[in-house]
Design a protein around this motif. Structure first.
Motif, short mmCIF file in Angstrom:
data_model
loop_
_atom_site.label_atom_id
_atom_site.label_comp_id
_atom_site.label_asym_id
_atom_site.label_seq_id
_atom_site.Cartn_x
_atom_site.Cartn_y
_atom_site.Cartn_z
N GLY A 4 36.90 35.23 39.35
CA GLY A 4 37.96 34.43 38.77
C GLY A 4 37.81 34.18 37.29
O GLY A 4 38.45 33.27 36.74
N LEU A 5 36.99 34.99 36.60
CA LEU A 5 36.75 34.83 35.17
C LEU A 5 37.49 35.90 34.38
O LEU A 5 37.94 36.89 34.93
CB LEU A 5 35.25 34.92 34.88
N ARG A 21 27.87 27.08 37.39
CA ARG A 21 28.01 25.92 38.28
C ARG A 21 29.45 25.47 38.43
O ARG A 21 29.74 24.55 39.20
CB ARG A 21 27.09 24.81 37.79
N SER A 22 30.38 26.14 37.70
CA SER A 22 31.80 25.84 37.86
C SER A 22 32.49 26.84 38.77
O SER A 22 33.68 26.68 39.07
CB SER A 22 32.49 25.85 36.48
N LEU A 23 31.75 27.86 39.23
CA LEU A 23 32.32 28.90 40.07
C LEU A 23 32.59 28.39 41.48
O LEU A 23 32.04 27.36 41.90
CB LEU A 23 31.38 30.10 40.12
N PRO A 24 33.41 29.09 42.26
CA PRO A 24 33.60 28.73 43.66
C PRO A 24 32.27 28.68 44.41
O PRO A 24 31.31 29.37 44.07
CB PRO A 24 34.49 29.87 44.19
N ASP A 25 32.24 27.87 45.46
CA ASP A 25 30.99 27.62 46.19
C ASP A 25 30.33 28.90 46.68
O ASP A 25 29.09 29.00 46.72
CB ASP A 25 31.26 26.71 47.40
N ALA A 26 31.13 29.91 47.05
CA ALA A 26 30.56 31.16 47.56
C ALA A 26 29.69 31.85 46.51
O ALA A 26 28.73 32.54 46.86
CB ALA A 26 31.67 32.10 48.03
N PHE A 27 30.02 31.65 45.24
CA PHE A 27 29.22 32.25 44.17
C PHE A 27 28.03 31.35 43.82
O PHE A 27 26.92 31.85 43.62
CB PHE A 27 30.09 32.49 42.93
N ILE A 39 26.84 39.21 37.58
CA ILE A 39 28.24 39.09 37.19
C ILE A 39 28.40 39.75 35.82
O ILE A 39 27.75 39.34 34.85
CB ILE A 39 28.71 37.63 37.14
N VAL A 40 29.24 40.78 35.75
CA VAL A 40 29.33 41.62 34.56
C VAL A 40 30.54 41.23 33.72
O VAL A 40 31.68 41.26 34.21
CB VAL A 40 29.41 43.11 34.93
N CYS A 41 30.28 40.88 32.46
CA CYS A 41 31.32 40.51 31.51
C CYS A 41 31.27 41.47 30.32
O CYS A 41 30.39 42.31 30.22
CB CYS A 41 31.10 39.07 31.00
N GLY A 42 32.23 41.30 29.41
CA GLY A 42 32.25 42.12 28.20
C GLY A 42 32.97 43.44 28.42
O GLY A 42 33.30 43.84 29.55
N GLY A 43 33.21 44.15 27.33
CA GLY A 43 33.97 45.39 27.38
C GLY A 43 33.34 46.45 28.26
O GLY A 43 34.05 47.29 28.84
N GLY A 44 32.02 46.45 28.37
CA GLY A 44 31.33 47.47 29.16
C GLY A 44 31.64 47.43 30.64
O GLY A 44 31.42 48.41 31.35
N ARG A 45 32.17 46.31 31.11
CA ARG A 45 32.52 46.23 32.54
C ARG A 45 33.68 47.16 32.88
O ARG A 45 33.94 47.45 34.05
CB ARG A 45 32.86 44.79 32.93
N LYS A 46 34.40 47.62 31.85
CA LYS A 46 35.53 48.52 32.07
C LYS A 46 35.10 49.98 32.15
O LYS A 46 35.91 50.85 32.45
CB LYS A 46 36.57 48.34 30.96
N ASN A 47 33.83 50.25 31.84
CA ASN A 47 33.31 51.61 31.95
C ASN A 47 32.81 51.79 33.39
O ASN A 47 31.78 51.25 33.79
CB ASN A 47 32.17 51.81 30.95
N ALA A 48 33.57 52.53 34.15
CA ALA A 48 33.28 52.66 35.58
C ALA A 48 31.91 53.25 35.85
O ALA A 48 31.27 52.92 36.85
CB ALA A 48 34.36 53.51 36.25
#
Length: 378
Positions: free
Chosen positions: A330-331, A162-168, A297-306
């Motif tokens: 923006g995170l 709920r803190s993200l930009p309105d589009a999200f 929305i993908v977070c954590g180290g696994g987001r770097k595995n293409a």
């Protein structure tokens, strides 16, 4: 409500080091996301942590510290002390006097069915050394109230959404995916409490595979996997595990899945196949959600595995949804869990719930955490 500046510390199931993040919050909303830092563990210390997982299997009472676990706990704590000191020396003046530190410690055993969870870390020692109040042991109270003790990040995900930009925000309901050693999701509805559970192995099997087969700690960027092919029969064997059919809330220990189904695969095929397991286990979670999410929305180290992210995108598209990595919103995808521990520490100080029946299975919303005040503090 008055905001406070909090620091969160996370050493996750990947056991690669300490994530540090600062946050300004009142425990309900996210006012400012501050600086972050990572303090890596060297390979020899990671091996000590891996050995501790075996030692910890004999624990029955969560206060027990068999073998060298007591010494390791002090070492982990002192490493956190130094990591925070280095962090505070590097940040701007406005962040150098935190009101509280949220300390996760290192999980070495998580057996919710037995009501046992063990995070190595001495909150009192950390508070004394830093001269800052420390909240730690945030999982235990949830388990005393019938919960799984995990995941704990959903309260933060709900505030963050709920803190993200309105589009999200317009894309609610959305799902936050955290791909660490174990993957978990938080479903954030338009209204009401979040829904959360562990989804399956994230990076842990891939890390174990490439460490054993190639002598490297992880598959950087999914480069090894990019050279291989998915072996569908192996993916099917993993996804046939009874865990995936269980309704949430549910949680996993790092040792609940192993490499047995992948035995005999070539290096690259094994890495690519285990990346597919990670992604497909996450996508399979929609079977236990009340509504199809519009955004992941993908977070954590696994987001770097293409390869993991590509598989997630392909699966989401089939569901008419989209996937964004944390930075697209923006995170800081490396710092989300550490930020969460700062947020949870602030909630704990205010007696607000850290967990909900829909996130851990506790009987009612439950606060938690143990407050450690520095010696001499009132």
């Amino acid at each position: 409500m008055t905001t406070m500046r909090a620091i969160g510390l996370m050493s996750g199931t990947s056991m690669d080091g300490i994530d540090i993040a600062a946050l300004e919050t009142d425990g309900e909303t996210v006012t400012t996301r501050g600086p972050t830092r990572f303090a890596p563990y060297e390979a020899a210390f990671r091996r000590r942590l891996e050995a501790a997982l075996e030692t910890a299997k004999s624990i029955v009472d969560r206060r027990d510290r068999p073998g060298d676990l007591a010494d390791l706990e002090r070492e982990i704590t002192r490493r956190h002390v130094q990591a925070v000191r280095d962090f505070l020396a590097a940040v701007g003046e406005e962040w150098r006097s935190p009101s509280v530190v949220g300390f996760h410690g290192q999980t070495v055993l998580h057996r919710p069915g037995l009501g046992v969870t063990v995070q190595l870390g001495d909150g009192a020692l950390l508070a004394d050394e830093l001269a800052v109040p420390v909240v730690h042991d945030m999982r235990a109270n949830d388990m005393l109230r019938g919960g799984q003790g995990a995941p704990l990040v959903p309260a933060y995900h709900a505030a963050l959404a709920r803190s993200l930009p309105d589009a999200f925000v317009a894309q609610l309901p959305m799902v936050f995916v955290n791909i660490g050693g174990i993957s978990n999701i938080t479903y954030v509805p338009r209204d009401g409490d979040p829904i959360a559970f562990d989804t399956g192995p994230g990076n842990t099997l891939i890390d174990q595979w490439v460490s054993r087969e190639a002598g490297v700690p992880f598959d950087a960027g999914g480069a090894i996997a990019s050279e291989g092919s998915v072996v569908r029969s192996v993916v099917a064997r993993y996804l046939d595990n009874a865990f995936f059919a269980k309704e949430g809330p549910k949680s996993l220990d790092r040792n609940d899945f192993n490499l047995d189904p992948a035995e005999g695969l070539e290096l690259a095929d094994g890495s690519r196949t285990l990346a597919a397991v990670s992604a497909e286990a996450i996508l399979k979670s929609v079977e236990h959600l009340p509504e199809m999410p519009k955004l992941w929305i993908v977070c954590g180290g696994g987001r770097k595995n293409a390869r993991i992210v590509d598989d997630l995108r392909a699966g989401a598209e089939r569901m008419r949804a989209s996937v964004a990595v944390a930075e697209d919103a923006g995170l800081d995808g490396d710092a989300t869990e550490a930020e969460a521990w700062a947020f949870l520490a602030a909630r704990s100080l205010r007696g607000l719930p850290l967990t909900f029946p829909t996130t851990t299975g506790c009987k009612e919303p439950a606060t938690g955490g143990v407050l450690n005040k520095p010696k001499g503090a009132r």
